[in-house]
Design a protein around this motif. Structure first.
Motif, mmCIF file in Angstrom:
data_model
loop_
_atom_site.group_PDB
_atom_site.id
_atom_site.type_symbol
_atom_site.label_atom_id
_atom_site.label_comp_id
_atom_site.label_asym_id
_atom_site.label_seq_id
_atom_site.Cartn_x
_atom_site.Cartn_y
_atom_site.Cartn_z
ATOM 1 N N PHE A 8 -15.383 5.853 4.850
ATOM 2 C CA PHE A 8 -14.245 4.942 4.896
ATOM 3 C C PHE A 8 -13.534 4.889 3.549
ATOM 4 O O PHE A 8 -12.299 4.911 3.484
ATOM 5 N N LEU A 9 -14.305 4.838 2.465
ATOM 6 C CA LEU A 9 -13.707 4.842 1.131
ATOM 7 C C LEU A 9 -12.963 6.150 0.868
ATOM 8 O O LEU A 9 -11.892 6.148 0.242
ATOM 9 N N MET A 10 -13.519 7.265 1.335
ATOM 10 C CA MET A 10 -12.843 8.549 1.165
ATOM 11 C C MET A 10 -11.483 8.528 1.867
ATOM 12 O O MET A 10 -10.470 8.964 1.299
ATOM 13 N N ILE A 11 -11.449 7.986 3.074
ATOM 14 C CA ILE A 11 -10.190 7.894 3.810
ATOM 15 C C ILE A 11 -9.203 6.987 3.081
ATOM 16 O O ILE A 11 -8.011 7.301 2.973
ATOM 17 N N CYS A 12 -9.697 5.880 2.549
ATOM 18 C CA CYS A 12 -8.823 4.954 1.805
ATOM 19 C C CYS A 12 -8.231 5.626 0.572
ATOM 20 O O CYS A 12 -7.029 5.510 0.314
ATOM 21 N N PHE A 13 -9.059 6.335 -0.192
ATOM 22 C CA PHE A 13 -8.561 6.979 -1.409
ATOM 23 C C PHE A 13 -7.615 8.137 -1.089
ATOM 24 O O PHE A 13 -6.629 8.352 -1.800
ATOM 25 N N LEU A 14 -7.897 8.874 -0.018
ATOM 26 C CA LEU A 14 -6.971 9.935 0.383
ATOM 27 C C LEU A 14 -5.635 9.352 0.831
ATOM 28 O O LEU A 14 -4.572 9.900 0.517
ATOM 29 N N ALA A 15 -5.690 8.242 1.562
ATOM 30 C CA ALA A 15 -4.449 7.598 1.998
ATOM 31 C C ALA A 15 -3.661 7.085 0.789
ATOM 32 O O ALA A 15 -2.433 7.215 0.744
ATOM 33 N N ALA A 16 -4.370 6.530 -0.192
ATOM 34 C CA ALA A 16 -3.691 6.038 -1.393
ATOM 35 C C ALA A 16 -3.065 7.188 -2.178
ATOM 36 O O ALA A 16 -1.990 7.035 -2.759
ATOM 37 N N PRO A 20 2.147 7.163 -0.397
ATOM 38 C CA PRO A 20 2.505 6.123 -1.374
ATOM 39 C C PRO A 20 2.966 4.805 -0.744
ATOM 40 O O PRO A 20 2.868 3.760 -1.379
ATOM 41 N N ARG A 21 3.447 4.844 0.491
ATOM 42 C CA ARG A 21 3.911 3.608 1.125
ATOM 43 C C ARG A 21 2.761 2.663 1.460
ATOM 44 O O ARG A 21 2.971 1.456 1.580
ATOM 45 N N VAL A 22 1.551 3.199 1.627
ATOM 46 C CA VAL A 22 0.398 2.355 1.970
ATOM 47 C C VAL A 22 -0.636 2.330 0.838
ATOM 48 O O VAL A 22 -1.783 1.970 1.052
ATOM 49 N N ALA A 26 -4.317 0.624 1.026
ATOM 50 C CA ALA A 26 -5.517 1.467 0.981
ATOM 51 C C ALA A 26 -6.422 1.085 -0.185
ATOM 52 O O ALA A 26 -7.646 1.001 -0.037
ATOM 53 N N LEU A 27 -5.837 0.822 -1.346
ATOM 54 C CA LEU A 27 -6.656 0.419 -2.492
ATOM 55 C C LEU A 27 -7.251 -0.977 -2.295
ATOM 56 O O LEU A 27 -8.373 -1.243 -2.724
ATOM 57 N N GLY A 28 -6.532 -1.854 -1.625
ATOM 58 C CA GLY A 28 -7.071 -3.175 -1.305
ATOM 59 C C GLY A 28 -8.245 -3.087 -0.345
ATOM 60 O O GLY A 28 -9.269 -3.764 -0.523
ATOM 61 N N LEU A 29 -8.108 -2.237 0.667
ATOM 62 C CA LEU A 29 -9.229 -2.018 1.587
ATOM 63 C C LEU A 29 -10.429 -1.435 0.850
ATOM 64 O O LEU A 29 -11.575 -1.811 1.113
ATOM 65 N N ALA A 30 -10.168 -0.514 -0.072
ATOM 66 C CA ALA A 30 -11.260 0.101 -0.824
ATOM 67 C C ALA A 30 -11.975 -0.936 -1.693
ATOM 68 O O ALA A 30 -13.206 -0.987 -1.724
ATOM 69 N N GLN A 82 -4.350 -10.901 -9.359
ATOM 70 C CA GLN A 82 -3.922 -10.576 -10.713
ATOM 71 C C GLN A 82 -3.122 -9.275 -10.770
ATOM 72 O O GLN A 82 -2.212 -9.134 -11.578
ATOM 73 N N TYR A 83 -3.481 -8.318 -9.927
ATOM 74 C CA TYR A 83 -2.828 -7.003 -9.929
ATOM 75 C C TYR A 83 -2.249 -6.683 -8.546
ATOM 76 O O TYR A 83 -2.704 -5.758 -7.870
ATOM 77 N N PRO A 84 -1.210 -7.420 -8.111
ATOM 78 C CA PRO A 84 -0.651 -7.160 -6.780
ATOM 79 C C PRO A 84 0.049 -5.810 -6.678
ATOM 80 O O PRO A 84 0.278 -5.318 -5.570
ATOM 81 N N GLN A 85 0.377 -5.194 -7.810
ATOM 82 C CA GLN A 85 1.015 -3.878 -7.762
ATOM 83 C C GLN A 85 0.014 -2.787 -7.373
ATOM 84 O O GLN A 85 0.412 -1.697 -6.991
ATOM 85 N N TYR A 86 -1.285 -3.085 -7.475
ATOM 86 C CA TYR A 86 -2.315 -2.108 -7.120
ATOM 87 C C TYR A 86 -3.058 -2.451 -5.836
ATOM 88 O O TYR A 86 -3.482 -1.553 -5.106
ATOM 89 N N PHE A 87 -3.276 -3.744 -5.568
ATOM 90 C CA PHE A 87 -4.107 -4.177 -4.447
ATOM 91 C C PHE A 87 -3.361 -5.164 -3.567
ATOM 92 O O PHE A 87 -2.799 -6.138 -4.051
ATOM 93 N N ASN A 88 -3.387 -4.925 -2.275
ATOM 94 C CA ASN A 88 -2.839 -5.858 -1.304
ATOM 95 C C ASN A 88 -3.902 -6.917 -1.019
ATOM 96 O O ASN A 88 -5.031 -6.592 -0.648
ATOM 97 N N LEU A 89 -3.551 -8.194 -1.183
ATOM 98 C CA LEU A 89 -4.510 -9.283 -1.033
ATOM 99 C C LEU A 89 -5.096 -9.334 0.373
ATOM 100 O O LEU A 89 -6.310 -9.497 0.550
ATOM 101 N N TYR A 90 -4.268 -9.181 1.377
ATOM 102 C CA TYR A 90 -4.750 -9.252 2.755
ATOM 103 C C TYR A 90 -5.686 -8.078 3.072
ATOM 104 O O TYR A 90 -6.668 -8.244 3.805
ATOM 105 N N ALA A 91 -5.399 -6.924 2.516
ATOM 106 C CA ALA A 91 -6.266 -5.775 2.729
ATOM 107 C C ALA A 91 -7.625 -5.988 2.062
ATOM 108 O O ALA A 91 -8.658 -5.576 2.606
ATOM 109 N N VAL A 92 -7.638 -6.631 0.902
ATOM 110 C CA VAL A 92 -8.919 -6.940 0.236
ATOM 111 C C VAL A 92 -9.746 -7.870 1.114
ATOM 112 O O VAL A 92 -10.945 -7.653 1.302
#
Length: 116
Positions: A8-16, A20-22, A26-30, A82-92
């Motif tokens: 799952f993490l591999m898929i998230c990092f590949l998607a990230a 670029p739109r997600v 993807a990083l929030g899910l990771a 703190q870092y919304p430019q990198y991580f989506n809160l809802y995905a976390v």
């Protein structure tokens, strides 16, 4: 469970990397999934320690580390805030329950295998 989490993490990092739109999703899910995996592993270790103690006849009260696991989840949410430019809160927040759901599905699959 670990194999599922790593895929799952591999898929998230590949998607990230390639979508670029997600990327923030993807990083929030990771991030949420990593914390979820750490929490599930920590709880598993505590439960094993409690069961080993019970098997040896040690009946003292055991702490399962709820505050530690809750603090890790809150830390992940704070990082996302703190870092919304990198991580989506809802995905976390969604990622924080991935390990528990994977354990549920693995348990269901193994119980059906045992019945056959």
């Amino acid at each position: 469970m670990t194999v599922f989490i790593m895929y799952f993490l591999m898929i998230c990092f590949l998607a990230a990397a390639f979508l670029p739109r997600v990327e923030t999703i993807a990083l929030g899910l990771a991030l949420g999934t990593v914390i979820s995996w750490i929490n599930a592993s920590y709880l598993g270790r505590k439960v094993r320690r409690m069961l080993d103690g019970a098997a040896e006849g040690n009946l003292k009260r055991v702490n399962l580390g709820f505050l530690t696991r809750a603090a890790l989840a809150v830390l992940a949410v704070f990082v996302a805030m703190q870092y919304p430019q990198y991580f989506n809160l809802y995905a976390v927040v969604v990622g924080l329950v991935i390990a528990q759901f994977s354990l549920l599905f693995i348990g269901i699959l193994l119980s059906r295998k045992a019945d056959s």
